[in-house]
Design a protein around this motif. Structure first.
Motif, PDB file in Angstrom:
ATOM      1  N   MET A   1       4.342 -11.307   4.098  1.00  0.00           N
ATOM      2  CA  MET A   1       5.098 -11.364   5.343  1.00  0.00           C
ATOM      3  C   MET A   1       4.207 -10.930   6.503  1.00  0.00           C
ATOM      4  O   MET A   1       3.425 -10.014   6.372  1.00  0.00           O
ATOM      5  N   LEU A   2       4.396 -11.588   7.595  1.00  0.00           N
ATOM      6  CA  LEU A   2       3.643 -11.248   8.795  1.00  0.00           C
ATOM      7  C   LEU A   2       4.545 -10.546   9.800  1.00  0.00           C
ATOM      8  O   LEU A   2       5.757 -10.776   9.839  1.00  0.00           O
ATOM      9  N   LEU A   3       3.934  -9.717  10.624  1.00  0.00           N
ATOM     10  CA  LEU A   3       4.655  -9.078  11.725  1.00  0.00           C
ATOM     11  C   LEU A   3       4.850 -10.072  12.860  1.00  0.00           C
ATOM     12  O   LEU A   3       3.917 -10.808  13.200  1.00  0.00           O
ATOM     13  N   THR A   4       6.031 -10.080  13.455  1.00  0.00           N
ATOM     14  CA  THR A   4       6.219 -10.841  14.685  1.00  0.00           C
ATOM     15  C   THR A   4       5.531 -10.067  15.806  1.00  0.00           C
ATOM     16  O   THR A   4       5.140  -8.904  15.634  1.00  0.00           O
ATOM     17  N   HIS A   5       5.386 -10.692  16.968  1.00  0.00           N
ATOM     18  CA  HIS A   5       4.764 -10.001  18.100  1.00  0.00           C
ATOM     19  C   HIS A   5       5.521  -8.710  18.434  1.00  0.00           C
ATOM     20  O   HIS A   5       4.901  -7.649  18.608  1.00  0.00           O
ATOM     21  N   ASN A   6       6.846  -8.772  18.529  1.00  0.00           N
ATOM     22  CA  ASN A   6       7.640  -7.584  18.868  1.00  0.00           C
ATOM     23  C   ASN A   6       7.534  -6.511  17.797  1.00  0.00           C
ATOM     24  O   ASN A   6       7.457  -5.313  18.112  1.00  0.00           O
ATOM     25  N   MET A   8       4.962  -6.064  15.800  1.00  0.00           N
ATOM     26  CA  MET A   8       3.615  -5.514  15.916  1.00  0.00           C
ATOM     27  C   MET A   8       3.530  -4.510  17.066  1.00  0.00           C
ATOM     28  O   MET A   8       2.979  -3.422  16.909  1.00  0.00           O
ATOM     29  N   MET A   9       4.090  -4.847  18.210  1.00  0.00           N
ATOM     30  CA  MET A   9       4.025  -3.950  19.364  1.00  0.00           C
ATOM     31  C   MET A   9       4.803  -2.661  19.109  1.00  0.00           C
ATOM     32  O   MET A   9       4.360  -1.573  19.480  1.00  0.00           O
ATOM     33  N   LEU A  10       5.963  -2.758  18.470  1.00  0.00           N
ATOM     34  CA  LEU A  10       6.760  -1.567  18.171  1.00  0.00           C
ATOM     35  C   LEU A  10       6.048  -0.690  17.142  1.00  0.00           C
ATOM     36  O   LEU A  10       6.036   0.533  17.261  1.00  0.00           O
ATOM     37  N   THR A  11       5.421  -1.314  16.152  1.00  0.00           N
ATOM     38  CA  THR A  11       4.672  -0.565  15.144  1.00  0.00           C
ATOM     39  C   THR A  11       3.487   0.140  15.788  1.00  0.00           C
ATOM     40  O   THR A  11       3.229   1.319  15.526  1.00  0.00           O
ATOM     41  N   ARG A  12       2.765  -0.553  16.654  1.00  0.00           N
ATOM     42  CA  ARG A  12       1.634   0.068  17.369  1.00  0.00           C
ATOM     43  C   ARG A  12       2.120   1.256  18.199  1.00  0.00           C
ATOM     44  O   ARG A  12       1.475   2.304  18.224  1.00  0.00           O
ATOM     45  N   LYS A  71      -0.010  -1.063   6.692  1.00  0.00           N
ATOM     46  CA  LYS A  71      -0.860  -2.090   6.076  1.00  0.00           C
ATOM     47  C   LYS A  71      -0.610  -3.454   6.708  1.00  0.00           C
ATOM     48  O   LYS A  71      -1.538  -4.239   6.878  1.00  0.00           O
ATOM     49  N   ALA A  72       0.654  -3.740   7.038  1.00  0.00           N
ATOM     50  CA  ALA A  72       0.982  -5.024   7.669  1.00  0.00           C
ATOM     51  C   ALA A  72       0.277  -5.161   9.010  1.00  0.00           C
ATOM     52  O   ALA A  72       0.010  -6.266   9.471  1.00  0.00           O
ATOM     53  N   LEU A  73      -0.049  -4.028   9.629  1.00  0.00           N
ATOM     54  CA  LEU A  73      -0.760  -4.015  10.900  1.00  0.00           C
ATOM     55  C   LEU A  73      -2.273  -3.945  10.683  1.00  0.00           C
ATOM     56  O   LEU A  73      -3.045  -4.006  11.619  1.00  0.00           O
ATOM     57  N   GLY A  74      -2.669  -3.807   9.416  1.00  0.00           N
ATOM     58  CA  GLY A  74      -4.092  -3.700   9.097  1.00  0.00           C
ATOM     59  C   GLY A  74      -4.612  -2.287   9.257  1.00  0.00           C
ATOM     60  O   GLY A  74      -5.815  -2.085   9.443  1.00  0.00           O
TER      61      GLY A  74
END
Length: 87
Positions: A1-6, A8-12, A71-74
């Protein structure tokens, strides 16, 4: 599964990576009626975040990123921030 843009930004943001590439924290407060609550709940549904109701305040709901979410964010969570989900 990939992160959506939103996602990814919330995780960051949860990991303190708004302006850099280093993980510096592991918590995120989102308003119960805001747009970000949906994104945080989606992350939780994927197993990439967990709610931390003990840290909620007022209408703010607190989430933490799981090892899998990082991990999904690398990224890898530092040991001090690697919080296992508490059922």
């Amino acid at each position: 599964m990939l992160l959506t843009h939103n996602e990814m930004m919330l995780t960051r943001r949860a990991l303190g990576m708004e302006h850099g590439n280093t993980v510096s924290r592991n918590h995120l407060a989102v308003h119960a009626d805001g747009h970000d609550i949906e994104v945080a709940q989606r992350l939780a549904g994927k197993g990439w975040a967990v709610r931390d109701p003990a840290r909620d305040f007022g209408a703010m709901r607190v989430f933490r990123i799981t090892t899998e979410g990082a991990k999904a964010l690398g990224k890898r969570l530092p040991a001090a921030l690697d919080l296992a989900p508490t059922a």
